[in-house]
Design an enzyme around this catalytic site. Structure first.
Site, PDB file in Angstrom:
ATOM      1  CD  GLU A  36      23.129 -11.767  14.180  1.00 35.61           C
ATOM      2  OE1 GLU A  36      23.635 -12.703  14.794  1.00 35.61           O
ATOM      3  OE2 GLU A  36      22.182 -11.077  14.626  1.00 35.61           O
ATOM      4  CG  PHE A  37      17.720 -11.301   7.120  1.00 36.86           C
ATOM      5  CD1 PHE A  37      16.882 -12.361   7.413  1.00 36.86           C
ATOM      6  CD2 PHE A  37      17.641 -10.713   5.864  1.00 36.86           C
ATOM      7  CE1 PHE A  37      15.978 -12.834   6.466  1.00 36.86           C
ATOM      8  CE2 PHE A  37      16.745 -11.179   4.909  1.00 36.86           C
ATOM      9  CZ  PHE A  37      15.912 -12.243   5.229  1.00 36.86           C
ATOM     10  CG  LEU A  84     -15.674  -4.869   0.186  1.00 37.32           C
ATOM     11  CD1 LEU A  84     -14.889  -4.688   1.470  1.00 37.32           C
ATOM     12  CD2 LEU A  84     -16.584  -6.073   0.293  1.00 37.32           C
ATOM     13  CE  LYS A 119     -12.496  -0.301   2.326  1.00 40.43           C
ATOM     14  NZ  LYS A 119     -11.385   0.317   1.618  1.00 40.43           N
ATOM     15  CE  LYS A 320     -13.924   4.736   2.036  1.00 39.68           C
ATOM     16  NZ  LYS A 320     -12.687   4.888   1.276  1.00 39.68           N
ATOM     17  CB  CYS A 414       9.874  36.112  -6.954  1.00 43.52           C
ATOM     18  SG  CYS A 414      10.641  35.219  -5.583  1.00 43.52           S
ATOM     19  CB  CYS A 417      14.292  37.695  -5.824  1.00 44.81           C
ATOM     20  SG  CYS A 417      13.512  36.810  -7.183  1.00 44.81           S
ATOM     21  CB  CYS A 432      10.983  32.626  -8.521  1.00 41.51           C
ATOM     22  SG  CYS A 432      12.428  33.703  -8.533  1.00 41.51           S
ATOM     23  CB  CYS A 438      15.487  33.818  -6.187  1.00 49.17           C
ATOM     24  SG  CYS A 438      14.151  33.701  -4.983  1.00 49.17           S
TER      25      CYS A 438
HETATM   26  S1  IVH Z   1     -12.526  -8.005   1.161  1.00 48.66           S
HETATM   27  C1  IVH Z   1     -15.357  -9.334  -1.988  1.00 48.66           C
HETATM   28  N1  IVH Z   1     -11.197  -7.215   3.280  1.00 48.66           N
HETATM   29  O1  IVH Z   1     -11.084  -2.605   0.125  1.00 48.66           O
HETATM   30  C2  IVH Z   1     -14.403  -8.956  -0.932  1.00 48.66           C
HETATM   31  N2  IVH Z   1     -11.115  -5.873   1.320  1.00 48.66           N
HETATM   32  O2  IVH Z   1     -13.595  -1.549  -1.288  1.00 48.66           O
HETATM   33  C3  IVH Z   1     -13.419  -7.964  -1.382  1.00 48.66           C
HETATM   34  N3  IVH Z   1      -9.686  -3.894   1.535  1.00 48.66           N
HETATM   35  O3  IVH Z   1     -10.750  -3.924  -3.084  1.00 48.66           O
HETATM   36  C4  IVH Z   1     -12.429  -7.479  -0.488  1.00 48.66           C
HETATM   37  N4  IVH Z   1      -9.044  -4.257   3.602  1.00 48.66           N
HETATM   38  O4  IVH Z   1      -8.637  -3.437  -1.735  1.00 48.66           O
HETATM   39  C5  IVH Z   1     -11.534  -6.945   2.003  1.00 48.66           C
HETATM   40  N5  IVH Z   1     -10.029  -6.647   5.221  1.00 48.66           N
HETATM   41  C6  IVH Z   1     -10.366  -6.389   3.952  1.00 48.66           C
HETATM   42  C7  IVH Z   1      -9.891  -5.254   3.269  1.00 48.66           C
HETATM   43  C8  IVH Z   1     -10.292  -5.033   1.941  1.00 48.66           C
HETATM   44  C9  IVH Z   1      -8.933  -3.460   2.545  1.00 48.66           C
HETATM   45  C10 IVH Z   1      -9.812  -3.190   0.240  1.00 48.66           C
HETATM   46  C11 IVH Z   1      -9.658  -4.059  -0.972  1.00 48.66           C
HETATM   47  C12 IVH Z   1     -10.935  -3.957  -1.707  1.00 48.66           C
HETATM   48  C13 IVH Z   1     -11.515  -2.678  -1.198  1.00 48.66           C
HETATM   49  C14 IVH Z   1     -13.007  -2.768  -1.263  1.00 48.66           C
END
Ligand code: IVH
Length: 673
Positions: A36-37, A84, A119, A320, A414, A417, A432, A438
């Protein structure tokens, strides 16, 4: 349609399409089917084609791409795009909190609050809106300047072309410039589909690589096909610069952006630690990949005063999640031979539990990787799973190396073969060279030919293909169509019935379109999208066979490498023989044979309509099934897959219920489409 009516209708369609885009991509609760879209979009495009002066830059029709950019212009960011500082430790996160507390106190504040966000693992971009309209989108580049990739970003449905809600709770009407920063990414599902459609040798390792590669494409209509998404995490402009970050996130949502919604205001290190702890598990259930948590000081008036180092602000940090690791023993290394002859070393591991599954094998990619790791058979090795990818060997525990550990030798011949392996200059892989003889390459080619996105031959799995090749019954895909029932019946674990099933599936596969066949041939670097382009440019295989490399390279999506590979393919004797066999078997070696399917939601299903239908007449309803790979039958039997019962359905419905055939109503049918 006269101009006034056309303008009105276009306006109505645009609003409707924008609403559905938002429901689908931002709020994840679609209320209409894709079909539909597409109809709404087609109608809008038709009106705009008739009245080109009615096209507006923010019309959803402008998302389908088409613009081809040879070189992306470099543009300067309004404010540098910083990255960051990263940490893997909760202690360092607590240190960060204390540091910020001190800085805030020095500015006369106290007990700062932080916004904890996920993140997203994608590619950062900046979007610039002028008077509410998207005027520019750019990559981060070196932080000061990036590439202007506006044409590509416009194709992403979750990027509003116009900021919809002027005058949210805090921001005024979006006059002047507003900048939104965020991450472009690919949902796991969309990534899977994209990779499935690509030839094995060109698959992306993860969604982030796929996203980065796609954003750099010159042809924005290919970008549009690849389904990417956007989340916003940063907003400047449009206010007095004092709005707290949390409210900016809410404002972004009001403006029509997705933020993911999983952020929280935290006071102090303990609350932050529990947010991080909560999401360490929950994040696996999200439809996209995340690799950590970002913490930002909520009070934006302090951002400038606290300042930044050369690379990253002092008021934010990224935690992280550590990749999941386990230690195990490398028992052996075996060598697999792919359909293009590539030799891949595969680690056989002592089975070990890792991130919810048992791992006993893992690819070592190539011999350079083995050299880099310095790994030997018998070693204790560390394996790692990050994101969704399959586990990989990341290191050797040298302290625990047993005396008996033996070096891994590059095989000279190989394993399948016996042909002497070759290593083309400048490549990391060994091959190979015996394409024709083969057995591993033969099996690989046949399995690729039969795979779901290629000819989709049901009932033809790995062990059956291995038997067919071993017994010399099938050497290439062309031989499949010459198989006779007694030959198949005689194979292990096959009987009269399964032999017949295979022959039926082969028969069925003759109906696939010419572009599917082009993909199924397994030409190096020719994936589904390329095959479609080729089918379009060369409506018959004979024309394609005769095309020169230069001419080929002029086809969209095809560069010199792919062109050379296509030329090379048609110089092979075995290829020409195979094509003859396919032609004899009645396969579509030119366009116009079978019709391209809309999707395959009804593949393998036989459907009956009974009773009165409201939304479509019978004719159209049948077409809808056919366009989706299904069959329409007229009498109910045990073999019938689905009965669609409309109003006042009669004897067919009774019979279906008696036989236990699945019965659905029109609404469910609509959903299945
Ligand atoms: S804030 C100055 N928020 O992580 C603030 N970054 O290592 C800059 N990223 O380049 C970014 N999720 O690509 C922010 N919720 C989030 C994020 C985020 C992923 C990535 C972004 C940035 C990298 C920083």
């Amino acid at each position: 349609m006269d101009k006034v009516a056309a303008r009105q209708e276009a306006g109505r369609l645009r609003a409707e399409i924008n609403r559905h885009n938002r429901l689908y991509y931002v709020e994840a609760r679609p209320v209409i089917s894709d079909y539909e879209f597409d109809r709404l979009l087609e109608r809008l495009i038709a009106i705009e084609r008739e009245h080109p002066d009615l096209v507006t830059p923010d019309s959803p029709s402008q998302r389908v791409g088409g613009e081809v950019t040879k070189v992306f212009p470099v543009v300067a960011h309004r404010e540098p795009m910083l990255s960051l500082a990263n940490t893997y430790s909760l202690e360092e996160v607590a240190d960060f909190c204390r540091r910020v507390e001190k800085l805030v106190e020095a500015e006369g504040g106290r007990d700062p609050e932080f916004v904890a966000e996920l993140k997203f693992d994608g590619v950062a971009v900046s979007l610039l809106y002028r008077d509410g309209v998207l005027v520019r989108g750019a990559t981060r580049g070196d932080g000061r300047q990036g590439d202007d990739i506006t044409a590509n970003l416009r194709t992403i449905p979750s990027i509003p072309l116009r900021i919809e809600a002027p005058g949210g709770p805090l921001f005024g009407a979006p006059s002047g410039e507003v900048e939104v920063r965020g991450e472009v990414f690919m949902r796991k599902e969309d990534f899977g589909k994209l990779n499935d459609a690509r030839p094995e040798e060109d698959r992306f390792a993860n969604p982030r690589n796929a996203t980065a590669g796609t954003l750099k494409l010159q042809d924005s209509s290919e970008v549009a096909r690849r389904r990417m998404s956007f989340v916003a995490y940063f907003l400047t402009g449009g206010d007095d610069g004092r709005t707290p970050h949390l409210h900016r996130l809410r404002q972004l949502e009001v403006m029509g952006f997705a933020t993911g919604g999983n952020y929280r205001l935290c006071k102090g290190a303990d609350e932050i630690a529990s947010f991080i702890g909560e999401w360490s598990e929950k994040r696996w259930r999200l439809p996209y990949e995340t690799d950590g948590v970002v913490l930002k000081l909520n009070d934006t008036t302090l951002w400038d005063r606290i300042g930044a180092t050369a690379k990253s602000p002092r008021w934010a940090i990224a935690y992280k999640y550590p990749a999941q690791q386990a230690k195990t023993v490398l028992r052996d290394v075996v060598f697999q031979v792919g359909r293009l002859g590539t030799i891949t070393p595969v680690a056989e591991l002592e089975p070990v539990r890792l991130a919810g599954s048992t791992v006993s094998r893992s690819t070592l990619h190539n011999f350079d990787e083995i050299g880099r790791l310095g790994v030997r058979i018998g070693d204790r090795v560390m394996i790692e799973k990050s994101g969704e990818v399959i586990p990989k060997v990341v290191g050797v525990v040298l302290d625990e190396r047993p005396e008996a550990a033996v070096a891994i030798r590059v095989p000279e011949s190989c394993p399948e073969c016996g042909a002497a392996l070759v290593r083309p200059e400048g490549e990391v892989g060994f091959y190979c060279p015996d394409e024709e003889g083969c057995p591993a390459q033969k099996r690989g080619r046949i399995l690729h030919f039969a795979s779901r996105n290629a000819m989709d031959i049901q009932n033809l799995g790995e062990s059956l293909v291995a038997q067919l090749v071993d017994r010399g019954l099938v050497g290439d895909p062309g031989d499949l169509y010459r198989l006779e029932k007694p030959q198949v019946e005689g194979l292990e674990r096959m009987g009269a019935k399964s032999a017949q099933n295979l022959l039926d599936s082969l028969d069925e596969s003759r109906k696939r379109g010419y572009d599917r066949l082009l993909y199924a041939l397994g030409i190096r670097h020719v994936g589904q999208a390329t095959a479609r382009e080729l089918a379009h440019a060369y409506p018959s295989l004979e024309q394609l066979r005769q095309a020169g490399a230069e001419e080929l390279a002029a086809v969209p999506d095809i560069g010199p490498v792919v062109a050379a590979s296509i030329r090379d393919f048609f110089t092979r004797g075995w290829v020409l023989t195979m094509l003859d066999k396919l032609r004899d078997a009645g396969l579509p070696l030119k366009a116009g044979g079978a019709k391209e399917l809309v999707n395959r939601n009804f593949e393998g299903l036989s459907v009956i309509f009974t009773g009165g239908l409201e939304r479509h007449d019978r004719q159209r309803a049948s077409e809808l099934v056919l366009e989706r790979g299904g069959r329409v039958v007229t009498s109910v039997s045990k073999k019938t897959s689905i009965v669609v019962a409309g109003s006042e359905a009669g004897s067919k419905l009774d019979k279906a219920l008696k036989l236990g055939v699945r019965v659905i109503d029109e609404e469910e049918f609509e959903k299945m489409l």
